[in-house]
Design a protein around this motif. Sequence first.
Motif, PDB file in Angstrom:
ATOM      1  N   LEU A  55       0.828  -1.205   0.000  1.00  0.00           N
ATOM      2  CA  LEU A  55       0.000   0.000   0.000  1.00  0.00           C
ATOM      3  C   LEU A  55       0.860   1.252   0.000  1.00  0.00           C
ATOM      4  O   LEU A  55       0.547   2.238  -0.651  1.00  0.00           O
ATOM      5  CB  LEU A  55      -0.916   0.010   1.229  1.00  0.00           C
ATOM      6  CG  LEU A  55      -2.037  -1.016   1.264  1.00  0.00           C
ATOM      7  CD1 LEU A  55      -2.761  -0.959   2.609  1.00  0.00           C
ATOM      8  CD2 LEU A  55      -3.015  -0.803   0.118  1.00  0.00           C
ATOM      9  N   PHE A  56       1.936   1.199   0.786  1.00  0.00           N
ATOM     10  CA  PHE A  56       2.843   2.348   0.838  1.00  0.00           C
ATOM     11  C   PHE A  56       4.251   1.865   1.126  1.00  0.00           C
ATOM     12  O   PHE A  56       4.470   1.049   2.021  1.00  0.00           O
ATOM     13  CB  PHE A  56       2.413   3.350   1.917  1.00  0.00           C
ATOM     14  CG  PHE A  56       3.324   4.548   1.996  1.00  0.00           C
ATOM     15  CD1 PHE A  56       3.107   5.648   1.194  1.00  0.00           C
ATOM     16  CD2 PHE A  56       4.419   4.552   2.853  1.00  0.00           C
ATOM     17  CE1 PHE A  56       3.961   6.743   1.244  1.00  0.00           C
ATOM     18  CE2 PHE A  56       5.271   5.635   2.907  1.00  0.00           C
ATOM     19  CZ  PHE A  56       5.048   6.740   2.099  1.00  0.00           C
ATOM     20  N   PHE A  57       5.202   2.406   0.367  1.00  0.00           N
ATOM     21  CA  PHE A  57       6.615   2.243   0.691  1.00  0.00           C
ATOM     22  C   PHE A  57       7.321   3.535   0.323  1.00  0.00           C
ATOM     23  O   PHE A  57       7.286   3.982  -0.826  1.00  0.00           O
ATOM     24  CB  PHE A  57       7.256   1.079  -0.062  1.00  0.00           C
ATOM     25  CG  PHE A  57       8.730   0.938   0.254  1.00  0.00           C
ATOM     26  CD1 PHE A  57       9.134   0.415   1.476  1.00  0.00           C
ATOM     27  CD2 PHE A  57       9.691   1.367  -0.641  1.00  0.00           C
ATOM     28  CE1 PHE A  57      10.486   0.315   1.794  1.00  0.00           C
ATOM     29  CE2 PHE A  57      11.042   1.257  -0.338  1.00  0.00           C
ATOM     30  CZ  PHE A  57      11.441   0.729   0.885  1.00  0.00           C
ATOM     31  N   GLY A  58       7.930   4.170   1.315  1.00  0.00           N
ATOM     32  CA  GLY A  58       8.607   5.429   1.079  1.00  0.00           C
ATOM     33  C   GLY A  58       9.183   5.979   2.367  1.00  0.00           C
ATOM     34  O   GLY A  58       9.203   5.296   3.404  1.00  0.00           O
ATOM     35  N   LYS A  66      12.386   4.097   6.514  1.00  0.00           N
ATOM     36  CA  LYS A  66      11.624   3.624   5.368  1.00  0.00           C
ATOM     37  C   LYS A  66      10.416   2.865   5.903  1.00  0.00           C
ATOM     38  O   LYS A  66      10.549   1.936   6.703  1.00  0.00           O
ATOM     39  CB  LYS A  66      12.470   2.704   4.490  1.00  0.00           C
ATOM     40  CG  LYS A  66      13.543   3.427   3.695  1.00  0.00           C
ATOM     41  CD  LYS A  66      12.960   4.261   2.568  1.00  0.00           C
ATOM     42  CE  LYS A  66      14.053   4.851   1.696  1.00  0.00           C
ATOM     43  NZ  LYS A  66      13.494   5.650   0.576  1.00  0.00           N
ATOM     44  N   ARG A  67       9.244   3.259   5.447  1.00  0.00           N
ATOM     45  CA  ARG A  67       7.996   2.691   5.972  1.00  0.00           C
ATOM     46  C   ARG A  67       7.349   1.787   4.935  1.00  0.00           C
ATOM     47  O   ARG A  67       7.229   2.148   3.769  1.00  0.00           O
ATOM     48  CB  ARG A  67       7.049   3.821   6.349  1.00  0.00           C
ATOM     49  CG  ARG A  67       5.655   3.384   6.776  1.00  0.00           C
ATOM     50  CD  ARG A  67       4.933   4.577   7.340  1.00  0.00           C
ATOM     51  NE  ARG A  67       3.539   4.317   7.613  1.00  0.00           N
ATOM     52  CZ  ARG A  67       2.788   5.071   8.417  1.00  0.00           C
ATOM     53  NH1 ARG A  67       3.327   6.118   9.009  1.00  0.00           N
ATOM     54  NH2 ARG A  67       1.522   4.781   8.625  1.00  0.00           N
ATOM     55  N   LEU A  68       6.921   0.603   5.390  1.00  0.00           N
ATOM     56  CA  LEU A  68       6.258  -0.369   4.519  1.00  0.00           C
ATOM     57  C   LEU A  68       4.900  -0.729   5.098  1.00  0.00           C
ATOM     58  O   LEU A  68       4.803  -1.204   6.222  1.00  0.00           O
ATOM     59  CB  LEU A  68       7.119  -1.636   4.382  1.00  0.00           C
ATOM     60  CG  LEU A  68       6.467  -2.821   3.659  1.00  0.00           C
ATOM     61  CD1 LEU A  68       6.240  -2.497   2.182  1.00  0.00           C
ATOM     62  CD2 LEU A  68       7.305  -4.077   3.810  1.00  0.00           C
ATOM     63  N   GLU A  69       3.846  -0.482   4.321  1.00  0.00           N
ATOM     64  CA  GLU A  69       2.499  -0.905   4.680  1.00  0.00           C
ATOM     65  C   GLU A  69       1.999  -1.879   3.622  1.00  0.00           C
ATOM     66  O   GLU A  69       2.170  -1.649   2.420  1.00  0.00           O
ATOM     67  CB  GLU A  69       1.554   0.301   4.774  1.00  0.00           C
ATOM     68  CG  GLU A  69       1.920   1.287   5.870  1.00  0.00           C
ATOM     69  CD  GLU A  69       0.897   2.406   5.997  1.00  0.00           C
ATOM     70  OE1 GLU A  69      -0.311   2.104   6.088  1.00  0.00           O
ATOM     71  OE2 GLU A  69       1.313   3.576   6.000  1.00  0.00           O
ATOM     72  N   ALA A 121      14.809  -2.014  -1.265  1.00  0.00           N
ATOM     73  CA  ALA A 121      15.756  -0.896  -1.270  1.00  0.00           C
ATOM     74  C   ALA A 121      15.853  -0.225  -2.639  1.00  0.00           C
ATOM     75  O   ALA A 121      16.118   0.978  -2.721  1.00  0.00           O
ATOM     76  CB  ALA A 121      17.131  -1.377  -0.818  1.00  0.00           C
ATOM     77  N   SER A 122      15.634  -0.969  -3.702  1.00  0.00           N
ATOM     78  CA  SER A 122      15.761  -0.409  -5.049  1.00  0.00           C
ATOM     79  C   SER A 122      14.492   0.296  -5.518  1.00  0.00           C
ATOM     80  O   SER A 122      14.490   0.942  -6.575  1.00  0.00           O
ATOM     81  CB  SER A 122      16.121  -1.521  -6.039  1.00  0.00           C
ATOM     82  OG  SER A 122      15.110  -2.523  -6.051  1.00  0.00           O
ATOM     83  N   LEU A 123      13.389   0.194  -4.742  1.00  0.00           N
ATOM     84  CA  LEU A 123      12.143   0.831  -5.139  1.00  0.00           C
ATOM     85  C   LEU A 123      12.205   2.335  -4.883  1.00  0.00           C
ATOM     86  O   LEU A 123      12.718   2.777  -3.857  1.00  0.00           O
ATOM     87  CB  LEU A 123      10.965   0.239  -4.364  1.00  0.00           C
ATOM     88  CG  LEU A 123      10.619  -1.231  -4.620  1.00  0.00           C
ATOM     89  CD1 LEU A 123       9.478  -1.657  -3.695  1.00  0.00           C
ATOM     90  CD2 LEU A 123      10.225  -1.456  -6.071  1.00  0.00           C
TER      91      LEU A 123
END
Length: 242
Positions: A55-58, A66-69, A121-123
């Motif tokens: 949903l979210f990565f940034g 770095k947040r991952l949902e 990491a590459s996103l």
Amino acid sequence: MMQETYELFLNLKNGLHSKIDVFNKMLDTIQKEKRIIEGEKTFNSFDEWLTSHILFFGNDVIYRAKRLELNFGNPNEYFLFFPEINKIDYVYIDLIEYVNYAMDEGLDFGLLMYIYKNFLASLDCINSFSYASCEIKRENENLKTLMNKYISILREAKQNENNFLKWLNLNIFIFRKDSLFRGWRMQFKFSSPSQMFIFFEKLNRIEFVDILNDVGGRVEVQNAEDKQFLKEIKRTLKKRGE
């Protein structure tokens, strides 16, 4: 409050382990069968499957991580990756409280860091929300205005209340060490439940923080007199607990 926090923590660990199980299963499936089939969808790689569920990565400015949902599991839970210090937090958050589970070693940590380094990491960014950009939780003038308003309330109480400590005891909502921010957290009943002052003792820094996604952010208390005044309140509250 302690019992509720403990129950939140148990739910958090269950949410984390369920996601770990899914990651393990998908990695194992792609290794053995060279593809992942979910309903009518077929994914030919793990990163293709993973990005379809993000949903979210940034960047998350509030936590400087770095947040991952993800789109499966509890919608109030997410990962925070701190690659510079080799650490991961799994966080549950709502308007009243949040709890976090920190990892810096072990099998779960190793798996998550492997996923981060090899697939995340590459996103650049993935954003399925209505945030203004992939760098959510910016500093803003509204936060500064709110911060100054709350400092003014405290100053007025200090000046007008015969027993300022009693007034603090009646109006304090939360005062304790915060494991996620790694500082002292101070919240008052007259502010929003998502807003707080954080004292970073080693950095000699105080910040006003709002943890809401859409309007949140963090600003530093830069006025020297305000900073000293808040430190005095913190010392008073710490003595109260001794």
